[in-house]
Design a protein around this motif. Structure first.
Motif, short mmCIF file in Angstrom:
data_model
loop_
_atom_site.label_atom_id
_atom_site.label_comp_id
_atom_site.label_asym_id
_atom_site.label_seq_id
_atom_site.Cartn_x
_atom_site.Cartn_y
_atom_site.Cartn_z
N SER A 1 0.73 -1.24 0.09
CA SER A 1 0.00 0.08 -0.20
C SER A 1 0.81 1.39 0.07
O SER A 1 0.35 2.27 -0.53
N GLU B 1 -6.84 2.03 -6.96
CA GLU B 1 -6.07 2.63 -5.95
C GLU B 1 -5.19 3.33 -6.72
O GLU B 1 -4.34 2.79 -7.58
N ARG C 1 -1.03 6.21 2.32
CA ARG C 1 -2.07 5.32 2.00
C ARG C 1 -2.45 6.02 0.67
O ARG C 1 -2.82 7.01 0.21
N PRO C 2 -2.99 4.83 -0.06
CA PRO C 2 -3.41 5.25 -1.36
C PRO C 2 -4.75 5.67 -1.41
O PRO C 2 -5.87 5.46 -0.37
N GLN D 1 -8.59 5.49 -2.95
CA GLN D 1 -9.28 4.38 -3.70
C GLN D 1 -10.69 4.87 -4.02
O GLN D 1 -11.39 5.68 -3.44
N SER E 1 -14.30 3.18 -5.91
CA SER E 1 -14.83 1.84 -6.02
C SER E 1 -16.28 1.97 -6.43
O SER E 1 -16.97 2.85 -6.17
#
Length: 729
Positions: A133, A154, A162-163, A165, A167
């Motif tokens: 990550s 991501e 932290r990526p 994201q 969705s």
């Protein structure tokens, strides 16, 4: 899908590759592919754009599978060549790409993948340059999360480990269909399109990470040195750009405007009428803080457009001002975003307020800047629709006696002498009492641009900051409203700057209704607007009509123009569950002087509105109705009324006094020992209650599926009269 088989050698091993004769290749190259970094059409292992970032087969993957009609024509329409790669748990390795071109950099990129999982299983990597990550560059995959299968992308940026994201639930887009998945990153925003439809977005800061030595894999990913594969399906083509492709290109790559319009309705549904309990379309889109404003016959509602419950942009919120308006509270217009995020440093466009002055609309808000704090900003408009951010920005920063950090939710008003005031959620540097320095900072201005810091307008004395203030004058009274822990409270005064009086009941609704603010409306009416949380910050839109009494106290009732439509009342046939019942269907008399007595109406709709007159006799202890019930009063959601406590609450039938949910109760409800009207709306997972057109309570409720409506009384003699149960249309 048909195929022709030849043998080639990869890493010294023979493997199958399926090709068509050159004359069978049907590709009509999409112009967007011509300047892509890489395009893999799956007719062969070659990259057909620019440098040849060729692929290596690892495991069970078959290349050159001919796509059959009608999907063959759909492939050609998008610039495909009518061939696909069949993944049977294996994967393709593109390495770093020719000359390292798959190691993206900068602040723009786009990705297009056309694929299908015929069995609808998904749950596998699709394309990645991963590692972990904290090191990944990009990753498209499907995985289980929160009891549903998500298709997710991501992006790794250098501003945070932290990526980010985006969705969408696979169920929403269709598990066993061909899909055009397009990702676009354009300096401040990351977007996911499925079949040309925007299904999710995030807001960015920084540049694409560098120094990732992991290979670009199709159908797999590497995490901490371990390869994970497992995609079983077909990929038509993949393209990667180091720029943000246009909206027109996205539509073209997704099959054209007509098909995108069709898929928009299938994925997002039709636009719903704006009314009570409304929220914007989208699987993770919600209404946040509401900012009503009335001018020249038009009721404007600005609200914080929320995705993923305040968790966007690494938790800073990434809110933007959305805007709807009406002249009659029935017919609404949706407008473009009034104040969007346009700069990387804008972690969120926070709550604020609007003023019209000398031909210009002024919108004051706070900008939340990551790792720095909150600062005041403003934008102006000549039509109230299109706003332009102004300099200086920040307009004002927290100065002593106010603490650096919290400085948001500016409420603008002009006093009787023409001076402008801003009330701002803030906190004292040195509070008088520990942890009780939350206050409304006070700033003044003569020109709406240069602001002078004053002593606090009010120090609440409570733990927490007074948020989302509201200030107005109405029929001889001045009102100051602010929210503590999301619950709006009001104070009254005969003077424009106080002293402020707290009344016995100083709230508008129950604890679940969040940060209510108000605005005037035609006919000397006043409309309150708030949101009901749905699993976190943000939720559904809630309207309340504000009622004013001669002593300055306020009440609330439903805004009838905003209530959804209902049909005619159903036929009522109550069954008696206990003794001491007098029953003529529309009128029920329960005598339960020393016990619990109940009647039941079976086969009620799941969503409905129930209206009735309740006449309690003296010293009635407890009575009410129970909706979505089952059995003989063993399950459901009670509206429990207790006159001696001046209390109305929502609870389970078997709850004791210690188990009652105080977030679903209101107190200081006068007149419960006298005849009154009960109006309740049950819709999806909420119940909305109005007592005698003077007090309201809204609450989320457990999703019981019972179809029984109970009337009950305990240690009370009560008549239930003129009962109507009306289903939603």
């Amino acid at each position: 899908m048909s195929k022709r088989t030849d043998l080639i050698y990869v890493d010294g091993e023979s493997t199958k590759i399926h090709t068509l004769e050159s004359k069978r290749r049907l590709s009509i190259e999409n112009p967007s592919f011509k300047n892509a970094l890489a395009v893999w059409h799956m007719f062969s292992l070659d990259d057909t754009a620019g440098n040849n970032s060729f692929l290596t087969i690892c495991g069970d993957v078959e290349i050159g599978i001919e796509i059959e009609s009608p999907e063959l024509e759909e492939s050609i329409k998008r610039g495909g060549d009518g061939c696909s790669a069949k993944f049977n748990g294996g994967y393709l390795d593109a390495g770093q790409g020719s000359r390292g071109e798959l190691n993206l950099k900068g602040k723009e990129m786009s990705l297009c993948v056309r694929l299908i999982d015929p069995k609808g299983d998904w749950d596998a990597p699709i394309i990645s340059k991963y590692g972990s990550s904290s090191r990944m560059i990009y990753r498209l995959f499907a995985a289980q999360a929160n009891n549903q299968m998500l298709l997710a992308f991501e992006l790794g940026l250098d501003s945070d480990d932290r990526p980010l994201q985006v969705s969408v639930p696979i169920e929403l887009i269709g598990e066993e269909k061909w899909h055009d998945i397009i990702i676009r990153y354009n300096k401040t925003k990351l977007e996911m399109f499925v079949d040309g439809v925007l299904v999710d977005e995030e807001w960015t800061m920084g540049e694409i990470r560098q120094a990732n030595s992991e290979p670009c894999l199709i159908g797999a990913e590497i995490s901490e040195g371990n390869i994970k594969s497992g995609f079983y399906g077909f990929i038509d083509h993949i393209a990667l750009w180091d720029r943000a492709i246009s909206n027109e290109e996205i539509i073209s790559l997704s099959g054209g405007k007509d098909l995108v319009t069709q898929r928009e309705h299938e994925i997002l549904g039709d636009e719903k009428a704006i009314e009570q309990y409304w929220k914007p379309r989208g699987h993770n889109v919600y209404v946040g803080d509401c900012m009503p404003f009335f001018y020249d016959g038009t009721f404007h509602l600005f609200y914080l457009h929320d995705r993923r419950h305040h968790r966007s942009k690494w938790g800073y919120g990434a809110h933007q001002w959305a805007h709807i308006s009406t002249t009659d509270l029935v017919n609404w217009k949706q407008h473009p975003l009034a104040i969007p995020i346009t700069e990387e440093h804008e972690g969120s466009i926070c709550t604020g307020s609007v003023l019209f002055y000398q031909g210009t609309y002024y919108a004051y808000y706070a900008t939340r800047i990551p790792k720095q704090g909150e600062f005041l900003s403003y934008a102006t408009s000549i039509n109230g629709i299109h706003f332009i951010k102004n300099q200086p920005n920040p307009l004002a920063t927290p100065e002593p006696p106010y603490k650096k950090g919290p400085f948001r939710d500016p409420a603008i008003f002009q006093d009787e002498e023409g001076l402008f005031h801003l009330l701002v959620t803030s906190e004292l540097e040195v509070p008088y009492l520990t942890a009780r320095g939350g206050c409304l900072a006070h700033l003044t201005s003569v020109d709406l641009q240069t602001w002078e810091t004053k002593e606090p307008f009010i120090v609440s004395g409570q733990i927490g900051q007074p948020e989302c203030p509201d200030y107005f004058y109405w029929n001889g009274w001045y009102y100051l409203v602010y929210s503590i822990h999301g619950i709006a409270r009001y104070r009254i005064s005969k003077e424009q700057f106080g002293p402020w009086q707290k009344l016995k009941n100083d709230s508008f609704d129950g604890a679940q209704l969040r940060v209510l603010k108000t605005a005037e409306f035609t006919g000397n009416r006043r409309i309150g607007v708030a949101f009901l949380p749905d699993g976190g910050y943000g939720g559904h839109l809630i309207f309340r009509e504000i009622i004013q009494y001669e002593d300055g106290s306020l009440g609330t009732k439903f805004v009838e123009e905003t209530i959804p439509k209902f049909g005619e009342s159903i036929q009522l046939q109550f069954g008696v569950l206990t003794d001491s019942i007098l029953n003529d269907d529309n009128n029920i008399k329960i005598n339960a002087t020393d016990s619990l007595e109940s009647v039941v109406l079976s086969e009620t709709p799941r969503d409905f509105r129930v209206v009735l007159q309740i006449n309690p006799e003296p010293n009635a202890s407890c009575f009410g109705i129970c909706v979505r019930g089952s059995g003989n009063f063993c399950e459901g959601n009670e509206i429990r009324i207790e006159p001696h406590k001046q209390k109305v609450g929502v609870c389970k039938p078997d709850s004791s006094l210690l188990e009652e949910n105080e977030s679903s109760s209101i107190y200081f409800v006068d007149g419960l020992d006298k005849p009154f009207k009960l109006d309740a709306i049950v819709k999806n997972d909420l119940i909305d209650i109005c007592i005698d057109n003077r007090r309201t309570l809204i609450s989320r409720i457990p999703k019981f599926n019972g179809n029984r409506l109970f009337l009950f009384a305990q240690n009370a003699s009560v008549s239930f009269e003129n009962i109507e149960v009306r289903p939603f249309i």
